[in-house]
Design a protein around this motif. Structure first.
Motif, PDB file in Angstrom:
ATOM      1  N   ASN A 173       0.846  -1.195   0.000  1.00 42.58           N
ATOM      2  CA  ASN A 173       0.000   0.000   0.000  1.00 42.58           C
ATOM      3  C   ASN A 173       0.885   1.250   0.000  1.00 42.58           C
ATOM      4  OD1 ASN A 173      -1.679   2.249   1.117  1.00 42.58           O
ATOM      5  ND2 ASN A 173      -3.224   0.628   1.277  1.00 42.58           N
ATOM      6  N   PRO A 174       0.614   2.241  -0.859  1.00 47.32           N
ATOM      7  CA  PRO A 174       1.441   3.456  -0.908  1.00 47.32           C
ATOM      8  C   PRO A 174       1.558   4.169   0.438  1.00 47.32           C
ATOM      9  CG  PRO A 174      -0.034   3.368  -2.796  1.00 47.32           C
ATOM     10  CD  PRO A 174      -0.440   2.251  -1.891  1.00 47.32           C
ATOM     11  N   LYS A 179       5.451   7.908   7.676  1.00 49.14           N
ATOM     12  CA  LYS A 179       5.665   7.763   9.118  1.00 49.14           C
ATOM     13  C   LYS A 179       4.367   7.951   9.888  1.00 49.14           C
ATOM     14  CE  LYS A 179      10.530   9.068   9.406  1.00 49.14           C
ATOM     15  NZ  LYS A 179      11.518   9.992  10.036  1.00 49.14           N
ATOM     16  N   GLN A 180       3.486   8.775   9.346  1.00 49.28           N
ATOM     17  CA  GLN A 180       2.200   9.039   9.995  1.00 49.28           C
ATOM     18  C   GLN A 180       1.174   9.388   8.929  1.00 49.28           C
ATOM     19  OE1 GLN A 180       1.353  12.706  12.430  1.00 49.28           O
ATOM     20  NE2 GLN A 180       1.269  11.224  14.131  1.00 49.28           N
ATOM     21  N   ILE A 181      -0.064   8.987   9.166  1.00 49.94           N
ATOM     22  CA  ILE A 181      -1.134   9.336   8.241  1.00 49.94           C
ATOM     23  C   ILE A 181      -2.295   9.928   9.028  1.00 49.94           C
ATOM     24  CG2 ILE A 181      -0.514   7.529   6.585  1.00 49.94           C
ATOM     25  CD1 ILE A 181      -2.850   5.885   7.668  1.00 49.94           C
ATOM     26  N   ARG A 182      -3.240  10.488   8.301  1.00 51.73           N
ATOM     27  CA  ARG A 182      -4.464  10.986   8.919  1.00 51.73           C
ATOM     28  C   ARG A 182      -5.567   9.965   8.691  1.00 51.73           C
ATOM     29  NH1 ARG A 182      -6.210  16.699   7.332  1.00 51.73           N
ATOM     30  NH2 ARG A 182      -7.401  16.406   9.253  1.00 51.73           N
ATOM     31  N   LEU A 183      -6.517   9.922   9.600  1.00 51.46           N
ATOM     32  CA  LEU A 183      -7.610   8.955   9.519  1.00 51.46           C
ATOM     33  C   LEU A 183      -8.371   9.090   8.201  1.00 51.46           C
ATOM     34  CD1 LEU A 183      -9.281   6.763  10.944  1.00 51.46           C
ATOM     35  CD2 LEU A 183     -10.600   8.584  12.040  1.00 51.46           C
ATOM     36  N   LYS A 184      -8.553  10.320   7.739  1.00 53.10           N
ATOM     37  CA  LYS A 184      -9.314  10.576   6.515  1.00 53.10           C
ATOM     38  C   LYS A 184      -8.670   9.906   5.302  1.00 53.10           C
ATOM     39  CE  LYS A 184     -12.901  13.036   4.994  1.00 53.10           C
ATOM     40  NZ  LYS A 184     -14.270  12.858   5.541  1.00 53.10           N
ATOM     41  N   GLU A 185      -7.353   9.692   5.347  1.00 51.34           N
ATOM     42  CA  GLU A 185      -6.649   9.101   4.207  1.00 51.34           C
ATOM     43  C   GLU A 185      -6.974   7.617   4.020  1.00 51.34           C
ATOM     44  OE1 GLU A 185      -2.472  10.783   3.461  1.00 51.34           O
ATOM     45  OE2 GLU A 185      -2.736  11.058   5.630  1.00 51.34           O
ATOM     46  N   LEU A 186      -7.541   6.998   5.038  1.00 53.04           N
ATOM     47  CA  LEU A 186      -7.916   5.586   4.926  1.00 53.04           C
ATOM     48  C   LEU A 186      -9.326   5.405   4.372  1.00 53.04           C
ATOM     49  CD1 LEU A 186      -6.594   4.248   8.365  1.00 53.04           C
ATOM     50  CD2 LEU A 186      -5.541   3.910   6.123  1.00 53.04           C
ATOM     51  N   GLU A 187     -10.051   6.498   4.219  1.00 54.93           N
ATOM     52  CA  GLU A 187     -11.474   6.421   3.905  1.00 54.93           C
ATOM     53  C   GLU A 187     -11.759   5.708   2.583  1.00 54.93           C
ATOM     54  OE1 GLU A 187     -15.157   9.372   4.921  1.00 54.93           O
ATOM     55  OE2 GLU A 187     -13.473  10.220   3.817  1.00 54.93           O
ATOM     56  N   GLY A 188     -10.860   5.813   1.620  1.00 55.56           N
ATOM     57  CA  GLY A 188     -11.095   5.173   0.331  1.00 55.56           C
ATOM     58  C   GLY A 188     -10.728   3.702   0.296  1.00 55.56           C
ATOM     59  N   GLY A 236      -7.947  -5.731   2.632  1.00 54.11           N
ATOM     60  CA  GLY A 236      -8.248  -4.408   3.146  1.00 54.11           C
ATOM     61  C   GLY A 236      -7.189  -3.923   4.109  1.00 54.11           C
ATOM     62  N   VAL A 237      -7.497  -2.810   4.795  1.00 53.52           N
ATOM     63  CA  VAL A 237      -6.623  -2.248   5.825  1.00 53.52           C
ATOM     64  C   VAL A 237      -7.409  -2.216   7.130  1.00 53.52           C
ATOM     65  CG1 VAL A 237      -5.428  -0.836   4.106  1.00 53.52           C
ATOM     66  CG2 VAL A 237      -7.335   0.151   5.414  1.00 53.52           C
ATOM     67  N   SER A 238      -6.712  -1.961   8.231  1.00 54.05           N
ATOM     68  CA  SER A 238      -7.408  -1.952   9.515  1.00 54.05           C
ATOM     69  C   SER A 238      -6.741  -0.975  10.468  1.00 54.05           C
ATOM     70  CB  SER A 238      -7.424  -3.357  10.121  1.00 54.05           C
ATOM     71  OG  SER A 238      -8.314  -3.415  11.220  1.00 54.05           O
ATOM     72  N   ILE A 239      -7.334  -0.840  11.641  1.00 52.78           N
ATOM     73  CA  ILE A 239      -6.764  -0.066  12.744  1.00 52.78           C
ATOM     74  C   ILE A 239      -6.756  -0.974  13.959  1.00 52.78           C
ATOM     75  CG2 ILE A 239      -7.073   1.916  14.280  1.00 52.78           C
ATOM     76  CD1 ILE A 239      -8.400   3.385  11.955  1.00 52.78           C
ATOM     77  N   ALA A 240      -5.616  -1.039  14.640  1.00 51.21           N
ATOM     78  CA  ALA A 240      -5.491  -1.965  15.762  1.00 51.21           C
ATOM     79  C   ALA A 240      -4.482  -1.426  16.770  1.00 51.21           C
ATOM     80  CB  ALA A 240      -5.052  -3.339  15.259  1.00 51.21           C
ATOM     81  N   LEU A 241      -4.457  -2.029  17.944  1.00 49.13           N
ATOM     82  CA  LEU A 241      -3.497  -1.667  18.982  1.00 49.13           C
ATOM     83  C   LEU A 241      -2.116  -2.209  18.604  1.00 49.13           C
ATOM     84  CD1 LEU A 241      -5.841  -2.452  21.958  1.00 49.13           C
ATOM     85  CD2 LEU A 241      -4.875  -0.201  21.478  1.00 49.13           C
ATOM     86  N   ARG A 242      -1.120  -1.328  18.610  1.00 52.05           N
ATOM     87  CA  ARG A 242       0.196  -1.670  18.067  1.00 52.05           C
ATOM     88  C   ARG A 242       0.817  -2.899  18.719  1.00 52.05           C
ATOM     89  NH1 ARG A 242       3.487  -3.632  16.073  1.00 52.05           N
ATOM     90  NH2 ARG A 242       5.455  -2.944  15.177  1.00 52.05           N
ATOM     91  N   GLN A 243       0.822  -2.964  20.057  1.00 51.17           N
ATOM     92  CA  GLN A 243       1.495  -4.078  20.726  1.00 51.17           C
ATOM     93  C   GLN A 243       0.734  -5.397  20.597  1.00 51.17           C
ATOM     94  OE1 GLN A 243       1.418  -1.024  21.932  1.00 51.17           O
ATOM     95  NE2 GLN A 243       3.575  -0.516  22.180  1.00 51.17           N
ATOM     96  N   SER A 244      -0.478  -5.332  20.043  1.00 51.16           N
ATOM     97  CA  SER A 244      -1.251  -6.553  19.839  1.00 51.16           C
ATOM     98  C   SER A 244      -1.008  -7.170  18.470  1.00 51.16           C
ATOM     99  CB  SER A 244      -2.751  -6.262  20.002  1.00 51.16           C
ATOM    100  OG  SER A 244      -3.036  -5.846  21.319  1.00 51.16           O
ATOM    101  N   ILE A 245      -0.198  -6.502  17.654  1.00 48.71           N
ATOM    102  CA  ILE A 245       0.116  -7.008  16.322  1.00 48.71           C
ATOM    103  C   ILE A 245       1.401  -7.825  16.396  1.00 48.71           C
ATOM    104  CG2 ILE A 245       0.590  -6.392  13.926  1.00 48.71           C
ATOM    105  CD1 ILE A 245      -2.192  -5.629  14.863  1.00 48.71           C
ATOM    106  N   SER A 246       1.330  -9.085  16.041  1.00 48.69           N
ATOM    107  CA  SER A 246       2.535  -9.914  16.040  1.00 48.69           C
ATOM    108  C   SER A 246       3.377  -9.575  14.811  1.00 48.69           C
ATOM    109  CB  SER A 246       2.157 -11.398  16.021  1.00 48.69           C
ATOM    110  OG  SER A 246       1.364 -11.695  14.894  1.00 48.69           O
ATOM    111  N   PRO A 247       4.705  -9.536  14.964  1.00 46.79           N
ATOM    112  CA  PRO A 247       5.578  -9.203  13.834  1.00 46.79           C
ATOM    113  C   PRO A 247       5.380 -10.189  12.680  1.00 46.79           C
ATOM    114  CG  PRO A 247       6.787  -9.200  15.912  1.00 46.79           C
ATOM    115  CD  PRO A 247       5.456  -9.804  16.194  1.00 46.79           C
ATOM    116  N   VAL A 252       2.646  -3.645   7.700  1.00 46.20           N
ATOM    117  CA  VAL A 252       3.279  -2.408   8.146  1.00 46.20           C
ATOM    118  C   VAL A 252       2.300  -1.679   9.064  1.00 46.20           C
ATOM    119  CG1 VAL A 252       4.298  -0.213   7.450  1.00 46.20           C
ATOM    120  CG2 VAL A 252       4.583  -2.230   5.998  1.00 46.20           C
ATOM    121  N   CYS A 253       2.802  -1.189  10.198  1.00 46.54           N
ATOM    122  CA  CYS A 253       1.982  -0.421  11.138  1.00 46.54           C
ATOM    123  C   CYS A 253       2.407   1.045  11.083  1.00 46.54           C
ATOM    124  CB  CYS A 253       2.145  -0.962  12.557  1.00 46.54           C
ATOM    125  SG  CYS A 253       1.515  -2.642  12.763  1.00 46.54           S
TER     126      CYS A 253
END
Length: 306
Positions: A173-174, A179-188, A236-247, A252-253
Motif C-alpha cells: 500500500n502506498p 511515518k504518519q497518516i491521517r484517519l481521513k486518508e484511509l477512507e477510500g 483491506g486495511v485496519s486499525i489496531a493496537l500496536r502491541q497486539s500485532i505480532s511481527p 506495516v503499522c
C-alpha cells in the motif's frame, strides 16, 4: 443412626494398610489408644467387626475388605487433594484460569511465568473485553489480562503495558511508506472492522464519528489474528493496537494523527487472591517485567520487557 466420622475412616484405612494398630498409630502420629477408640466406635456404628485380631496380627474381615477398598480410595484422594492444595498455596504448581481479550501480548506475557512455574497448567479463555470484570467477580477465572477494565472496585488492577492505535497496511500500500497518516486518508480503502463488542471496534467507531470518517466498503472479522492474515492477503486495511500485532512479513503499522492516546493493558484479579498462591505469583511475574519507556507521542509509558 450413628454416622461414621472422617477420623474413623482415616484410622480404618491406616490399620487396613498397615495390618497393625501400633503401626497405623505411628503413621498417623497419634496414640494407639486413639486408633483403637476410632475403630471400636466405627464397628459399633456398623454393628459388625471390620478386623480380626489374633496373635498373628490384624486382618480384615470380609465386610472390612469391602469397606477398605472405598476407604483407601478416599484416603488417596484426600492425599492428592492436599498435595495439589499445597502446590497452589505455595505458588509452585496447579491450574490457573486466565481470561484474555487479545492473544499476542497476553501470550508473550504469560511465557516467562510458565518458565518460572513449569508444573502449572494455564487454562486460557479468550472473550470480549467487556465481560472480563464479571468473569472475575463470578470466580470463573483467576486473572484477567485485558484493556481498560471498568468498575474495578474490590479488584486488584495492575497496569502492564500502554498501547496506541495504528493503521495496519499491506507493505504494497502506498501509505505504508509514510511515518504518519491521517484517519481521513484511509477512507477510500476497504476497511476491516472487528465485532461490535470488541474494545478496538468501539474506540475506532468513536473516532470515526468524531472526525466524520466513513468506510463504505468493509469486512468484519472476529479477532486480530484473522485481521492480520486478511491484510496480508490484500482484503483491506485496519486499525489496531500496536502491541497486539505480532511481527509478520508483509504487514506495516503506521501511526495515525488522530489516535495519539495511550490505552492501558491491565492484569486484574480479586483482591483477596492477588497476593497469594499462583495468582500472586503471576501478578508478581508481570510486575517484574515492566519497564518505563518513551511512547511515540513523547509521553512516558509502561512496556513489557518480554
Amino acid at each position: 443412626m450413628m454416622k461414621i466420622s472422617r477420623y474413623q475412616i482415616i484410622a480404618f484405612a491406616a490399620v487396613g494398610r498397615e495390618r497393625s494398630f501400633s503401626k497405623a498409630a505411628r503413621a498417623l502420629g497419634v496414640s494407639q489408644s486413639t486408633v483403637t477408640q476410632h475403630i471400636q466406635a466405627m464397628e459399633e456404628a456398623l454393628g459388625i467387626d471390620v478386623f480380626v485380631r489374633s496373635s498373628r496380627g490384624t486382618e480384615l474381615t470380609a465386610a472390612g475388605r469391602d469397606l477398605f477398598e472405598v476407604a483407601d480410595q478416599l484416603q488417596s484422594l484426600e492425599n492428592r487433594f492436599n498435595e495439589r492444595a499445597t502446590a497452589y498455596m505455595s505458588g509452585k504448581g496447579g491450574m490457573l484460569n486466565v481470561f484474555i481479550s487479545t492473544s499476542y501480548p497476553a501470550m508473550r506475557m504469560l511465557a516467562p511465568f510458565q518458565a518460572e512455574v513449569p508444573d502449572t497448567c494455564i487454562n486460557i479463555r479468550m472473550a470480549p473485553w467487556k465481560i472480563g470484570v464479571s468473569l472475575l467477580r463470578n470466580r470463573e477465572v483467576d486473572v484477567g489480562i485485558f484493556m481498560a477494565p471498568e468498575n474495578c472496585s474490590g479488584l486488584a488492577c495492575i497496569p502492564i503495558e500502554q498501547h496506541q492505535f495504528v493503521s495496519v497496511l499491506p507493505e504494497t500500500n502506498p501509505l505504508s511508506l509514510r511515518k504518519q497518516i491521517r484517519l481521513k486518508e484511509l477512507e477510500g480503502e476497504t476497511f476491516i472492522r472487528f465485532h461490535e463488542e470488541s474494545y478496538t471496534r468501539q474506540w475506532v467507531d468513536k473516532k470515526c464519528l468524531e472526525y466524520k470518517v466513513d468506510f463504505p466498503t468493509h469486512n468484519i472479522l472476529a479477532n486480530y489474528e484473522m485481521m492480520q492474515y486478511a491484510v496480508r492477503q490484500g482484503l483491506g486495511v485496519s486499525i489496531a493496537l500496536r502491541q497486539s500485532i505480532s511481527p509478520q512479513k508483509g504487514l506495516v503499522c503506521i501511526a495515525i494523527e488522530e489516535f495519539s492516546e495511550n490505552h492501558t493493558l491491565c492484569a486484574v484479579a480479586v483482591k483477596q487472591r492477588a497476593g497469594t498462591g499462583l495468582v500472586g505469583r503471576l501478578l508478581a511475574s508481570l510486575k517484574q517485567q515492566l519497564v518505563l519507556a518513551v511512547c511515540s507521542n513523547g509521553s512516558l509509558c509502561l512496556f513489557f520487557r518480554g
